[in-house]
Design a protein around this motif. Structure first.
Motif, PDB file in Angstrom:
ATOM      1  N   MET A 214       0.848  -1.192   0.000  1.00  0.00           N
ATOM      2  CA  MET A 214       0.000   0.000   0.000  1.00  0.00           C
ATOM      3  C   MET A 214       0.879   1.236   0.000  1.00  0.00           C
ATOM      4  SD  MET A 214      -3.019  -0.881   2.746  1.00  0.00           S
ATOM      5  CE  MET A 214      -2.017  -1.915   3.819  1.00  0.00           C
ATOM      6  N   THR A 215       0.505   2.232  -0.793  1.00  0.00           N
ATOM      7  CA  THR A 215       1.213   3.506  -0.757  1.00  0.00           C
ATOM      8  C   THR A 215       0.567   4.404   0.291  1.00  0.00           C
ATOM      9  OG1 THR A 215      -0.189   4.635  -2.377  1.00  0.00           O
ATOM     10  CG2 THR A 215       1.637   3.301  -3.238  1.00  0.00           C
ATOM     11  N   PRO A 216       1.304   5.391   0.806  1.00  0.00           N
ATOM     12  CA  PRO A 216       0.747   6.269   1.843  1.00  0.00           C
ATOM     13  C   PRO A 216      -0.432   7.117   1.373  1.00  0.00           C
ATOM     14  CG  PRO A 216       3.136   6.409   1.773  1.00  0.00           C
ATOM     15  CD  PRO A 216       2.725   5.648   0.562  1.00  0.00           C
ATOM     16  N   TYR A 217      -0.689   7.155   0.061  1.00  0.00           N
ATOM     17  CA  TYR A 217      -1.767   8.002  -0.456  1.00  0.00           C
ATOM     18  C   TYR A 217      -3.096   7.270  -0.547  1.00  0.00           C
ATOM     19  CZ  TYR A 217       2.532  10.286  -1.799  1.00  0.00           C
ATOM     20  OH  TYR A 217       3.782  10.828  -1.764  1.00  0.00           O
ATOM     21  N   SER A 218      -3.116   5.984  -0.276  1.00  0.00           N
ATOM     22  CA  SER A 218      -4.344   5.214  -0.433  1.00  0.00           C
ATOM     23  C   SER A 218      -5.206   5.298   0.820  1.00  0.00           C
ATOM     24  CB  SER A 218      -4.025   3.754  -0.748  1.00  0.00           C
ATOM     25  OG  SER A 218      -3.483   3.107   0.387  1.00  0.00           O
ATOM     26  N   PHE A 219      -6.505   5.087   0.637  1.00  0.00           N
ATOM     27  CA  PHE A 219      -7.426   5.070   1.767  1.00  0.00           C
ATOM     28  C   PHE A 219      -7.204   3.826   2.624  1.00  0.00           C
ATOM     29  CE2 PHE A 219      -9.661   7.720  -1.394  1.00  0.00           C
ATOM     30  CZ  PHE A 219      -9.800   8.884  -0.634  1.00  0.00           C
ATOM     31  N   ASP A 220      -6.818   2.718   1.997  1.00  0.00           N
ATOM     32  CA  ASP A 220      -6.484   1.519   2.765  1.00  0.00           C
ATOM     33  C   ASP A 220      -5.338   1.805   3.722  1.00  0.00           C
ATOM     34  OD1 ASP A 220      -8.418  -0.109   1.767  1.00  0.00           O
ATOM     35  OD2 ASP A 220      -7.121  -1.222   0.402  1.00  0.00           O
ATOM     36  N   PHE A 221      -4.322   2.502   3.229  1.00  0.00           N
ATOM     37  CA  PHE A 221      -3.173   2.826   4.069  1.00  0.00           C
ATOM     38  C   PHE A 221      -3.595   3.757   5.204  1.00  0.00           C
ATOM     39  CE2 PHE A 221       0.555   5.066   5.465  1.00  0.00           C
ATOM     40  CZ  PHE A 221       1.554   4.113   5.449  1.00  0.00           C
ATOM     41  N   GLU A 222      -4.449   4.716   4.905  1.00  0.00           N
ATOM     42  CA  GLU A 222      -4.912   5.644   5.927  1.00  0.00           C
ATOM     43  C   GLU A 222      -5.614   4.894   7.064  1.00  0.00           C
ATOM     44  OE1 GLU A 222      -7.601   9.752   6.230  1.00  0.00           O
ATOM     45  OE2 GLU A 222      -7.553   8.566   4.390  1.00  0.00           O
ATOM     46  N   ARG A 223      -6.453   3.912   6.698  1.00  0.00           N
ATOM     47  CA  ARG A 223      -7.139   3.114   7.720  1.00  0.00           C
ATOM     48  C   ARG A 223      -6.132   2.278   8.520  1.00  0.00           C
ATOM     49  NH1 ARG A 223     -10.799   3.020   3.400  1.00  0.00           N
ATOM     50  NH2 ARG A 223     -12.898   3.702   3.951  1.00  0.00           N
ATOM     51  N   MET A 224      -5.170   1.681   7.817  1.00  0.00           N
ATOM     52  CA  MET A 224      -4.168   0.882   8.510  1.00  0.00           C
ATOM     53  C   MET A 224      -3.326   1.746   9.440  1.00  0.00           C
ATOM     54  SD  MET A 224      -0.946  -1.246   6.996  1.00  0.00           S
ATOM     55  CE  MET A 224      -0.029   0.300   6.864  1.00  0.00           C
ATOM     56  N   ASP A 225      -2.990   2.951   8.984  1.00  0.00           N
ATOM     57  CA  ASP A 225      -2.208   3.883   9.785  1.00  0.00           C
ATOM     58  C   ASP A 225      -2.922   4.182  11.103  1.00  0.00           C
ATOM     59  OD1 ASP A 225       0.342   4.969   9.369  1.00  0.00           O
ATOM     60  OD2 ASP A 225      -0.490   6.984   9.211  1.00  0.00           O
ATOM     61  N   GLN A 226      -4.245   4.356  11.034  1.00  0.00           N
ATOM     62  CA  GLN A 226      -5.024   4.602  12.242  1.00  0.00           C
ATOM     63  C   GLN A 226      -5.037   3.367  13.140  1.00  0.00           C
ATOM     64  OE1 GLN A 226      -6.527   7.535  13.288  1.00  0.00           O
ATOM     65  NE2 GLN A 226      -5.293   8.352  11.610  1.00  0.00           N
ATOM     66  N   ALA A 227      -5.118   2.183  12.516  1.00  0.00           N
ATOM     67  CA  ALA A 227      -5.122   0.947  13.303  1.00  0.00           C
ATOM     68  C   ALA A 227      -3.787   0.741  14.008  1.00  0.00           C
ATOM     69  CB  ALA A 227      -5.438  -0.251  12.411  1.00  0.00           C
ATOM     70  N   MET A 228      -2.708   1.275  13.435  1.00  0.00           N
ATOM     71  CA  MET A 228      -1.381   1.107  14.005  1.00  0.00           C
ATOM     72  C   MET A 228      -1.140   1.996  15.232  1.00  0.00           C
ATOM     73  SD  MET A 228       0.747  -1.030  12.437  1.00  0.00           S
ATOM     74  CE  MET A 228       1.012  -1.885  10.893  1.00  0.00           C
ATOM     75  N   LEU A 229      -1.860   3.101  15.364  1.00  0.00           N
ATOM     76  CA  LEU A 229      -1.600   4.027  16.462  1.00  0.00           C
ATOM     77  C   LEU A 229      -1.623   3.295  17.797  1.00  0.00           C
ATOM     78  CD1 LEU A 229      -3.768   7.085  15.328  1.00  0.00           C
ATOM     79  CD2 LEU A 229      -1.276   6.902  15.300  1.00  0.00           C
ATOM     80  N   PRO A 230      -0.749   3.671  18.761  1.00  0.00           N
ATOM     81  CA  PRO A 230       0.134   4.853  18.764  1.00  0.00           C
ATOM     82  C   PRO A 230       1.484   4.657  18.082  1.00  0.00           C
ATOM     83  CG  PRO A 230       0.301   3.732  20.846  1.00  0.00           C
ATOM     84  CD  PRO A 230      -0.729   2.977  20.054  1.00  0.00           C
ATOM     85  N   ILE A 231       1.792   3.453  17.548  1.00  0.00           N
ATOM     86  CA  ILE A 231       3.023   3.362  16.771  1.00  0.00           C
ATOM     87  C   ILE A 231       2.806   4.085  15.445  1.00  0.00           C
ATOM     88  CG2 ILE A 231       3.700   1.201  17.868  1.00  0.00           C
ATOM     89  CD1 ILE A 231       2.936  -0.277  15.356  1.00  0.00           C
ATOM     90  N   ARG A 232       3.873   4.637  14.874  1.00  0.00           N
ATOM     91  CA  ARG A 232       3.709   5.430  13.659  1.00  0.00           C
ATOM     92  C   ARG A 232       4.848   5.149  12.697  1.00  0.00           C
ATOM     93  NH1 ARG A 232       7.977   6.485  16.403  1.00  0.00           N
ATOM     94  NH2 ARG A 232       8.826   8.590  16.461  1.00  0.00           N
ATOM     95  N   ARG A 233       4.611   5.517  11.462  1.00  0.00           N
ATOM     96  CA  ARG A 233       5.584   5.232  10.399  1.00  0.00           C
ATOM     97  C   ARG A 233       6.811   6.103  10.583  1.00  0.00           C
ATOM     98  NH1 ARG A 233       5.927   6.483   4.388  1.00  0.00           N
ATOM     99  NH2 ARG A 233       4.499   8.157   4.853  1.00  0.00           N
ATOM    100  N   VAL A 234       7.988   5.483  10.560  1.00  0.00           N
ATOM    101  CA  VAL A 234       9.238   6.216  10.738  1.00  0.00           C
ATOM    102  C   VAL A 234      10.108   6.176   9.485  1.00  0.00           C
ATOM    103  CG1 VAL A 234       9.317   5.985  13.247  1.00  0.00           C
ATOM    104  CG2 VAL A 234      10.293   4.180  11.814  1.00  0.00           C
TER     105      VAL A 234
END
Length: 345
Positions: free
Chosen positions: A263-283
């Motif tokens: 998934m690229t950071p611009y996709s809606f799938d990535f956005e949802r996954m990013d939220q599921a990952m919190l509080p860890i974040r992409r470094v």
């Protein structure tokens, strides 16, 4: 005697011949710019619909390209080609929303006295033809922890140089192509997670518990490979559900996770996954890792689909890795420092 009208100017050029040609070129240029702007707008608008229709979400991978082309069209059309300019502006507005939402907490930090740990994530590609050379490139990469995907052919080489560099290696069960290599002592390796009903939970993943990587206590590192899936909608629901279940069982506080997320950071799938990952974040930021070759020929990677996440106890400085990995992905790497040891905090 009156002077006769002539189609030639004072320099001897036929004015009547060149003006229609110049006008024709101008009209063709206007048509081309308008069609390009319409194409960009169609793709950008369709990508926005990926929020509702998952099958369109992969178009968001083209968002930076669309935005750049729309800006170029705007620059070359704002004075005379008003229709092309207006369409390009709309395409840019559709795209800029996806670009603006990508924010990553990373950067070049002041390097503390503590050496930190270097984490490298790499899809080694199960179809590659130079597994021994790839193993040796990893052995000299300098990484403390290596998170591998599609690593079966490379690890089957049993390269002694790689074994010497990384004495602690996961031994994934038959058919598993994920691996973790570590210079640091590993207390335990785990493969997948089973829920209360005994079923595997979450995507394909391998974990390693490491005690000596941090003065703040043990850490868990994980290598993950998220499949594209045959059904975008089904894959999205499954990923959302499986990540939630997986993190409920294992927690996130001391986790470093990296791999091929497809998934690229611009996709809606990535956005949802990013939220599921919190509080860890992409470094890992700006790491376009795919494709690094097409039909055996090297290319400039266009898409960032490989990522590294870490808990907030870590700050990251991006580091580069050299060539010679013989995969269709490029490796990504970060150097992680504990926040309490960072002099800028």
């Amino acid at each position: 005697m009156p002077e006769l009208a002539t189609p030639f100017n004072s320099n001897g050029f036929c004015v009547g011949h060149f003006r229609p040609s110049s006008n024709r070129r101008g009209r063709i240029g206007t048509i081309v710019k308008t069609l390009l702007a319409l194409t960009m707008l169609t793709i950008a608008a369709s990508a926005q619909l990926g929020r509702i229709f998952p099958i369109l979400d992969p178009l968001n991978a083209l968002t930076p390209v669309i935005l750049a082309m729309a800006v170029v069209i705007c620059i070359f059309s704002f004075r005379h080609q008003h229709l092309a300019f207006a369409i390009a502006v709309l395409a840019a507005l559709c795209s800029v929303e996806r670009v603006a939402q990508v924010s990553v907490e990373t950067g070049q930090l002041a390097i503390p006295a503590d050496p930190g740990i270097t984490v490298l994530s790499f899809n080694a590609w199960r179809h590659q033809h130079s597994p021994k050379e790839t193993a040796r490139a990893i052995a000299v990469s300098g990484a403390d922890i290596v998170l591998l995907q599609e690593a079966g052919p490379m690890l089957n080489q049993a390269d002694m140089m790689l074994k010497t560099a990384y004495p602690f290696q996961s031994d994934c069960p038959m058919g598993c192509d994920l691996a973790i290599l570590s210079r640091l002592p590993v207390r335990d390796f785990r493969y997948r997670i089973r829920g209360d009903d005994g079923r595997f939970v979450g995507p394909r993943i391998v974990f390693a518990d490491i005690d000596d990587a941090s003065v703040m206590g043990p850490i868990t590192v994980a290598s993950i490979h998220v499949d594209r899936g045959n059904s975008p909608a089904g894959n999205r629901r499954q990923l959302d559900k499986s990540l939630d279940e997986m993190f409920t069982l294992m927690g996130k506080e001391n986790l470093i996770i990296g791999g091929d997320f497809n998934m690229t950071p611009y996709s809606f799938d990535f956005e949802r996954m990013d939220q599921a990952m919190l509080p860890i974040r992409r470094v890992s930021a700006g790491d376009r890792s795919y494709p690094s070759q097409i039909a055996g020929l090297p290319t400039i990677p266009l898409f960032a689909i490989d990522h590294i996440y870490a808990s907030r106890r870590w700050r990251a400085a991006k580091i580069s890795v050299g060539p010679g990995f013989h995969s269709d992905h490029r490796p990504i790497a970060v150097r992680l420092f504990e926040s309490s040891l960072n002099p800028s905090h």
